[in-house]
Design a protein around this motif. Structure first.
Motif, PDB file in Angstrom:
ATOM      1  N   GLU A 186       0.839  -1.197   0.000  1.00  0.00           N
ATOM      2  CA  GLU A 186       0.000   0.000   0.000  1.00  0.00           C
ATOM      3  C   GLU A 186       0.869   1.239   0.000  1.00  0.00           C
ATOM      4  O   GLU A 186       1.992   1.219   0.511  1.00  0.00           O
ATOM      5  CB  GLU A 186      -0.901   0.020   1.232  1.00  0.00           C
ATOM      6  N   GLY A 187       0.338   2.299  -0.574  1.00  0.00           N
ATOM      7  CA  GLY A 187       1.044   3.566  -0.582  1.00  0.00           C
ATOM      8  C   GLY A 187       0.255   4.604  -1.348  1.00  0.00           C
ATOM      9  O   GLY A 187      -0.834   4.328  -1.854  1.00  0.00           O
ATOM     10  N   ARG A 188       0.823   5.778  -1.430  1.00  0.00           N
ATOM     11  CA  ARG A 188       0.242   6.852  -2.243  1.00  0.00           C
ATOM     12  C   ARG A 188       1.199   7.040  -3.420  1.00  0.00           C
ATOM     13  O   ARG A 188       1.945   8.012  -3.487  1.00  0.00           O
ATOM     14  CB  ARG A 188       0.070   8.100  -1.393  1.00  0.00           C
ATOM     15  N   PHE A 189       1.142   6.057  -4.306  1.00  0.00           N
ATOM     16  CA  PHE A 189       2.137   5.942  -5.374  1.00  0.00           C
ATOM     17  C   PHE A 189       2.053   7.053  -6.409  1.00  0.00           C
ATOM     18  O   PHE A 189       3.014   7.298  -7.130  1.00  0.00           O
ATOM     19  CB  PHE A 189       2.027   4.570  -6.050  1.00  0.00           C
ATOM     20  N   ASP A 190       0.901   7.730  -6.495  1.00  0.00           N
ATOM     21  CA  ASP A 190       0.782   8.841  -7.447  1.00  0.00           C
ATOM     22  C   ASP A 190       0.898  10.198  -6.756  1.00  0.00           C
ATOM     23  O   ASP A 190       0.679  11.232  -7.373  1.00  0.00           O
ATOM     24  CB  ASP A 190      -0.521   8.744  -8.238  1.00  0.00           C
ATOM     25  N   GLY A 191       1.229  10.186  -5.464  1.00  0.00           N
ATOM     26  CA  GLY A 191       1.438  11.430  -4.731  1.00  0.00           C
ATOM     27  C   GLY A 191       0.174  12.121  -4.269  1.00  0.00           C
ATOM     28  O   GLY A 191       0.240  13.195  -3.668  1.00  0.00           O
ATOM     29  N   LYS A 239       4.137  14.429 -15.435  1.00  0.00           N
ATOM     30  CA  LYS A 239       3.875  15.126 -16.697  1.00  0.00           C
ATOM     31  C   LYS A 239       2.830  14.400 -17.529  1.00  0.00           C
ATOM     32  O   LYS A 239       1.940  15.019 -18.099  1.00  0.00           O
ATOM     33  CB  LYS A 239       5.168  15.291 -17.501  1.00  0.00           C
ATOM     34  N   LYS A 240       2.950  13.086 -17.627  1.00  0.00           N
ATOM     35  CA  LYS A 240       2.006  12.292 -18.432  1.00  0.00           C
ATOM     36  C   LYS A 240       0.742  11.938 -17.655  1.00  0.00           C
ATOM     37  O   LYS A 240      -0.217  11.454 -18.229  1.00  0.00           O
ATOM     38  CB  LYS A 240       2.682  11.016 -18.913  1.00  0.00           C
ATOM     39  N   ARG A 241       0.784  12.139 -16.337  1.00  0.00           N
ATOM     40  CA  ARG A 241      -0.339  11.841 -15.445  1.00  0.00           C
ATOM     41  C   ARG A 241      -0.779  10.385 -15.535  1.00  0.00           C
ATOM     42  O   ARG A 241      -1.967  10.076 -15.594  1.00  0.00           O
ATOM     43  CB  ARG A 241      -1.505  12.794 -15.694  1.00  0.00           C
TER      44      ARG A 241
END
Length: 167
Positions: A71-76, A154-156
């Motif tokens: 688990e994590g907040r991989f996309d920030g 940048k590419k989201r």
């Protein structure tokens, strides 16, 4: 899971043949992950014989910093995500390994953020948290067979990080 090889000569993950038996992953039907899939089963330690995952009382995967789900907040963002690996089977028969990232909204339904799947006779996969919010995907436990996935602002979207060529 069945073993198709000699454990005295090869590591268990190299000879393991996983048999998917569920039709959903974390509440998402297999055919919504990929239309051609009839079955998809997330790897879990309780599905693998204990004697393969433990040497004495030591958890080999944990010692290597590997897991079948992280688990994590991989996309920030503030949304918690879970990355999982497992085995799929297409309705036509072929099997393979999948890597999936799901948003885990509080109290909501998981949402697919990333899917990578490869047809293969050797479906083992494991994950590890990498540097800077990246995820390291392994196809074995004691080898150099890994790939790094990272959120591209940048590419989201998530993308595989190019690895330098070996000399």
């Amino acid at each position: 899971m069945t073993l198709d090889g000699d454990l005295k000569k090869e590591a268990w993950w190299a000879v393991a043949d996983f048999h998917p038996f569920t039709t959903e992953v974390r509440g998402i039907p297999a055919n919504q992950i990929r239309k051609s899939w009839c079955k998809a089963t997330e790897f879990r330690k309780d599905l693998i014989p204990k004697e393969l995952l433990f040497e004495g009382s030591a958890d080999v995967m944990k010692a290597a910093g590997m897991s079948f789900a992280i688990e994590g907040r991989f996309d920030g963002t503030a949304t918690l995500q879970v990355a999982v690996v497992g085995v799929f089977q297409e309705c036509a028969g072929p099997k393979g390994r999948f890597f999936l990232i799901l948003d885990q909204p509080a109290g909501g339904t998981p949402r697919i953020r990333f899917v990578d799947a490869v047809r293969t006779n050797r479906q083992f996969g494991a994950l590890q948290k990498g540097q800077g919010g990246s995820i390291v995907a392994w196809e074995c436990m004691e080898c150099d067979g890994s790939s790094v996935l990272k959120w591209d602002r940048k590419k989201r979207k998530f993308g595989w990080v190019p690895q330098p060529e070996e000399q």
